[in-house]
Design an enzyme around this catalytic site. Structure first.
Site, short mmCIF file in Angstrom:
data_model
loop_
_atom_site.label_atom_id
_atom_site.label_comp_id
_atom_site.label_asym_id
_atom_site.label_seq_id
_atom_site.Cartn_x
_atom_site.Cartn_y
_atom_site.Cartn_z
N LYS A 42 27.20 16.89 -3.19
CA LYS A 42 28.20 17.42 -3.36
C LYS A 42 28.57 18.70 -3.83
O LYS A 42 29.54 19.96 -3.88
CB LYS A 42 29.30 16.58 -3.82
CG LYS A 42 29.64 15.13 -3.81
CD LYS A 42 30.69 14.54 -4.58
CE LYS A 42 30.65 13.11 -3.52
NZ LYS A 42 30.64 12.19 -5.35
N GLY A 43 27.38 19.61 -5.25
CA GLY A 43 27.57 20.01 -5.64
C GLY A 43 27.40 21.24 -4.90
O GLY A 43 27.75 22.78 -5.80
N ASP A 102 16.54 23.62 -9.20
CA ASP A 102 15.94 23.05 -9.97
C ASP A 102 14.43 22.67 -10.73
O ASP A 102 13.71 23.68 -10.58
CB ASP A 102 16.10 22.06 -10.60
CG ASP A 102 16.31 22.16 -12.19
OD1 ASP A 102 15.04 22.05 -13.11
OD2 ASP A 102 16.76 20.83 -12.95
N LYS A 130 17.07 27.44 -11.31
CA LYS A 130 16.43 27.88 -12.78
C LYS A 130 15.24 28.59 -13.12
O LYS A 130 14.35 28.26 -12.54
CB LYS A 130 16.02 26.51 -13.37
CG LYS A 130 17.64 25.52 -13.80
CD LYS A 130 17.68 24.59 -14.36
CE LYS A 130 19.12 24.04 -14.18
NZ LYS A 130 19.23 22.32 -14.98
N PHE A 151 21.01 22.77 -18.86
CA PHE A 151 22.12 22.28 -17.93
C PHE A 151 23.34 22.60 -17.83
O PHE A 151 23.76 23.14 -18.54
CB PHE A 151 21.89 20.37 -18.13
CG PHE A 151 22.93 20.16 -17.00
CD1 PHE A 151 22.22 19.23 -16.13
CD2 PHE A 151 24.22 19.73 -17.08
CE1 PHE A 151 22.16 18.67 -15.24
CE2 PHE A 151 24.90 18.67 -16.50
CZ PHE A 151 23.68 18.07 -15.42
N ARG A 164 33.23 19.80 -11.29
CA ARG A 164 33.08 21.25 -10.33
C ARG A 164 33.74 22.07 -10.27
O ARG A 164 33.90 22.34 -9.24
CB ARG A 164 33.02 19.60 -9.35
CG ARG A 164 31.64 18.53 -9.26
CD ARG A 164 31.55 18.41 -7.69
NE ARG A 164 30.68 16.76 -8.13
CZ ARG A 164 29.72 16.74 -7.82
NH1 ARG A 164 28.79 18.10 -7.63
NH2 ARG A 164 28.84 15.98 -8.19
P1 XMP Z 1 16.01 19.74 -7.46
O1 XMP Z 1 15.58 19.95 -9.04
O2 XMP Z 1 15.27 18.92 -6.37
O3 XMP Z 1 17.74 19.81 -7.90
O4 XMP Z 1 15.50 21.38 -7.52
C1 XMP Z 1 17.72 20.07 -7.71
C2 XMP Z 1 19.94 19.65 -7.59
O5 XMP Z 1 19.39 18.57 -8.95
C3 XMP Z 1 21.16 18.80 -9.45
N1 XMP Z 1 20.80 19.67 -10.81
C4 XMP Z 1 21.71 20.11 -11.50
N2 XMP Z 1 23.50 19.56 -11.32
N3 XMP Z 1 23.53 20.83 -13.95
C5 XMP Z 1 23.82 20.20 -12.90
O6 XMP Z 1 25.38 19.78 -12.69
C6 XMP Z 1 22.01 21.23 -12.81
O7 XMP Z 1 21.90 21.96 -14.05
C7 XMP Z 1 21.50 20.62 -12.47
N4 XMP Z 1 20.02 21.10 -12.03
C8 XMP Z 1 19.81 21.03 -11.16
C9 XMP Z 1 21.75 19.59 -8.50
O8 XMP Z 1 22.59 18.65 -7.59
C10 XMP Z 1 20.42 19.74 -7.80
O9 XMP Z 1 21.43 20.16 -6.22
#
Ligand code: XMP
Length: 188
Positions: A42-43, A102, A130, A151, A164
């Site tokens: 949902k992000g 991330d 990040k 985070f 959100r």
């Molecule tokens: P990856 O590690 O697969 O992560 O690149 C992507 C998903 O991880 C979640 N994510 C976060 N969600 N704050 C959040 O609310 C953060 O700092 C964060 N870091 C990673 C997010 O869902 C992203 O799509």
């Protein structure tokens, strides 16, 4: 809700200005032809709603429900596709939208799957990236902002399902993280 924020990292006006430039680059870069935009739920919802209203070319919108974080503040390392049906992308060019890059595992897994499903060109856009080494190799064509390895919540990003709808990106107070974590995800 605002009281739970330790620090605003990127304010609303700065985000909105950056989206103008990202949408212009997307309009310019994709060759003519059908474009499917895939929003990772949902992000990426808030980011997508604001970005796509600035894109001037015709698009089809699809959503994908992918789980990689499972409600905590650290990556589980596993990416699950939760929909029973994958969007039809064969022969189409795809713009993939996610909230944050991330470890890179999520985009890596989704891009692989899009290729397997026959997408002809896949480009990705994230609001945030990040600044850290990636566990999975992934190239992202459009990045809104580079941030440190911390985070963040707001503008689509959540902590245990909350925050959100904040219009900015910020960092939660440590005491709030501890309290909500201890309460098993209930709002404090
Ligand atoms: P990856 O590690 O697969 O992560 O690149 C992507 C998903 O991880 C979640 N994510 C976060 N969600 N704050 C959040 O609310 C953060 O700092 C964060 N870091 C990673 C997010 O869902 C992203 O799509």
């Amino acid at each position: 809700m605002r009281n739970d924020i330790e620090r605003v990292l990127i304010d609303e006006a700065v985000i909105q200005r950056r989206l103008d430039a990202m949408a212009a680059a997307i309009d310019r870069d994709f060759p003519p032809g059908p474009l499917v935009v895939i929003i990772l739920l949902k992000g990426a919802l808030v980011f997508a709603a604001d970005l796509l209203r600035r894109v001037g070319r015709p698009i089809a919108i699809e959503c994908l429900n992918v789980a990689s974080y499972h409600g905590a503040t650290a990556s589980s390392g596993k990416v699950d596709f939760l929909d029973c049906q994958f969007p039809e992308v064969r022969g189409r060019q795809v713009l993939l939208l996610d909230d944050i890059l991330d470890t890179g595992r999520t985009l890596h897994a989704v891009i692989e799957r899009l290729r397997q499903e026959g997408a002809v060109r896949v480009r990705s856009a994230v609001l945030l990236a990040k600044d850290k080494p990636r566990a999975a190799a992934v190239s992202v064509e459009y990045v809104g902002f580079e941030i440190g390895d911390e985070f963040v919540v707001g503008y689509g990003l959540d902590y245990l399902g909350h925050y959100r709808n904040l219009p900015f990106v910020g960092v939660l107070k440590a005491a709030v993280v501890a309290r909500m974590g201890a309460a098993g995800g209930m709002a404090g």
